[in-house]
Design an enzyme around this catalytic site. Structure first.
Site, mmCIF file in Angstrom:
data_model
loop_
_atom_site.group_PDB
_atom_site.id
_atom_site.type_symbol
_atom_site.label_atom_id
_atom_site.label_comp_id
_atom_site.label_asym_id
_atom_site.label_seq_id
_atom_site.Cartn_x
_atom_site.Cartn_y
_atom_site.Cartn_z
ATOM 1 N N TYR A 1 1.667 6.847 9.383
ATOM 2 C CA TYR A 1 0.852 6.575 8.185
ATOM 3 C C TYR A 1 0.036 7.807 7.831
ATOM 4 C CZ TYR A 1 -1.728 3.639 4.910
ATOM 5 O OH TYR A 1 -2.259 3.079 3.774
ATOM 6 N N TYR B 1 3.511 5.904 -2.345
ATOM 7 C CA TYR B 1 2.379 5.297 -1.641
ATOM 8 C C TYR B 1 2.473 3.787 -1.747
ATOM 9 C CZ TYR B 1 -2.522 4.332 -0.379
ATOM 10 O OH TYR B 1 -3.675 3.876 0.217
#
Lengths: 138, 393
Positions: B291, B341
């Protein structure tokens, strides 16, 4: 930048009563004496819910910092820069705040600071920090 | 479905992946993106929507995906239906809950979906991010004090790492540059123009130490995966991606003297737990999908997972091991910095693609073990998955 305008809610009433008087209220555990941040409801050291609100001395050390770069104004002037910091109060708790200074670029970890209060019209008094005369303790 | 071949057959796998059009895609609501993503995931798996008997969904900042998603998809007789929310760690968490539900026999086939649409044709995404969040008085005080969202909060964490370990902005740059090089090989990526360390150092300062190229994109879109049992997946369209291990960590940092905030994240707990469950260690991992809301987030996660020693993340990422030519395949689709995203669905989706061997030009040759991280809040929430094209050996 200066501080924003905000209103109290039930959770923040006592805190803002404090800032109005020029006091920075933090929590102190009635059972073990551990100091914690203003928003704490449970003692991080012992788990007690019996937390008093006590005035902090108002002095501390910068534990981390960032310079927030705003958008340049339309008239072409320089972009505003705000020194946003984590202050480790001398009692131990951390506070997210900003340092009011003419030279935000010079703010560094370890600098000594003291609390002050910004009092925007129509909003609550917001704690901010100023560099102490002996800011560079190192 | 009959489960006659023992407990092993109920082992969880990811059998479907659905990605909608993503990026500056306007005029569609998060609910529409979510429904589209589930349909695509079911189709990808070779399933009918009516085969789905569990639905977990995850909202971004804008909200808008609700329990009515069931009706929008015409799903009947669900045995599990819930919203899951742990910010950027949610995608991994949904796969974990779905895996446990499948293992227990509660459900057979679960769709896990995330969707968000913070971008508007006019106006900044930041404004949507700010107005979409529900603040209590204390959070309003953060904003009034100058903490305008995630950028300064993460910058304060990154600065602490730099102060403590000597980590530098140039070291962060190597992560951004390597991920962009991967993105250049990913047709799904939004940012595919190569960048250099110098480009990074010259990009606009956002919240010191973060420059523009340290920060993730913002995208509209939806992403979904289908979790089912290895047995059920055996006759489906796609190669099964086995969920071998998982873990979560929510540190609940005391914000005061002595805290690890900025220095050690939940990855230090969730990573070893997930790898232990899978029976592997960091040296066994072939591909890491980490991440990356910021370059710094990647660096601290790599340290906490044990790919390098604590404090040596900066030296590790700038040692030449990253990028398509390097020895350490990291964020092989470009990540949130350069591809798209979708919160935790970004690393998860690329992990599924790599584990299936469908990465095309960017496919990593050795893909036996893929590690996936999710991170949410300000290092407050962490999830880890260990995925593999092979079942437990």
């Amino acid at each position: 930048m200066t501080v924003g305008i905000m209103q109290r809610d039930p959770a923040t009433t006592e805190f803002f009563d404090g800032t109005a008087r020029g006091e920075l209220l933090i929590r102190r555990c009635a059972d073990c004496g551990h100091h914690s941040a203003p928003r704490c409801e449970t003692c991080p050291a012992c788990g007690s819910a019996a937390l008093d609100r006590v005035p902090a001395k108002g002095t501390g050390t910068i534990a981390s910092w960032t310079l927030v770069h705003g958008r340049p104004p339309r008239d072409g002037g320089p972009a505003p820069v705000t020194a946003v910091v984590v202050v480790e109060l001398d009692e131990g708790p951390w506070l997210h705040s900003q340092v009011i200074t003419d030279a935000p670029q010079e703010v560094r970890t370890g600098f000594r600071v003291a609390v002050d209060f910004e009092r925007p019209e129509g909003g609550e008094a917001i704690p901010v920090f100023r560099l102490a005369p002996d800011a560079v303790s190192a | 479905m009959n489960d006659t071949s023992g407990a092993g057959s109920r082992r969880p796998v990811i059998a479907g992946l659905g990605l909608t059009e993503m990026g500056k895609v306007y005029g569609r609501s998060p609910a529409e993106f979510a429904a589209d993503a589930v349909r695509r995931a079911a189709q990808d798996a070779g399933l009918r929507l009516s085969d789905i008997d569990g639905l977990l969904f995850s909202n971004g900042v804008g909200g808008g995906v609700g329990l009515t998603l069931q009706r929008e998809l015409g799903l009947r007789d669900l045995r599990m239906l819930s919203e899951v929310q742990a910010y950027g760690s949610t995608a991994g968490a949904m796969v974990q809950y779905a895996s446990m539900a499948v293992q227990s026999g509660m459900v057979d086939t679960v769709a896990c979906v995330f969707a968000d649409a913070p971008l508007r044709e006019k106006g900044s995404a930041g404004a949507v991010y700010s107005s979409g969040l529900k603040f209590t008085g204390w959070q309003l005080l953060d904003f009034a004090s100058g903490l305008s969202g995630a950028n300064p909060m993460y910058a304060l964490a990154a600065r602490r790492h730099m102060d403590t370990y000597g980590t530098t902005s140039e070291q962060f740059a190597h992560i951004a540059v390597a991920q962009r090089a991967w993105a250049a090989k990913n047709p799904l990526a939004q940012m595919r123009e190569p960048i250099t360390v110098e480009d990074h150092q010259n990009s606009r300062m956002i919240s010191d130490p973060f420059r523009l190229l340290d920060c993730c994109l913002v995208s509209n879109g939806g992403a979904a995966v289908i979790v089912t049992s290895a047995d059920r997946a055996a006759d489906l369209r796609q190669p099964a991606v086995h969920v071998l291990g998982w873990g979560q960590a929510h540190p609940g940092y005391e914000m005061g003297r002595g805290t690890d905030f900025g220095l050690v994240s939940g990855a230090a707990t969730a990573g070893p737990a997930a790898m232990k469950m899978a029976g592997v260690g960091p040296a066994d991992i072939d591909i890491a999908e980490i991440y990356d809301c910021y370059t710094y987030t990647v660096l601290i996660t790599l340290e906490d997972y044990g790919f390098c020693a604590k404090g040596e993340g900066g030296a590790f990422v700038s040692s030449g091991v990253l990028g398509p030519e390097g020895s350490f395949p990291l964020n092989t689709g470009g990540g949130e910095l350069s591809s798209y995203y979708m919160w935790g669905m970004t690393p998860l989706s690329e992990a599924v693609i790599q584990a299936r061997g469908q990465g095309g030009e960017r496919q990593v040759a050795k893909n036996d073990l893929v590690l996936v991280s999710g991170n949410g809040g300000v290092l407050d929430h962490h999830s880890t998955l260990v995925l593999s094209p092979h079942p437990h050996s």
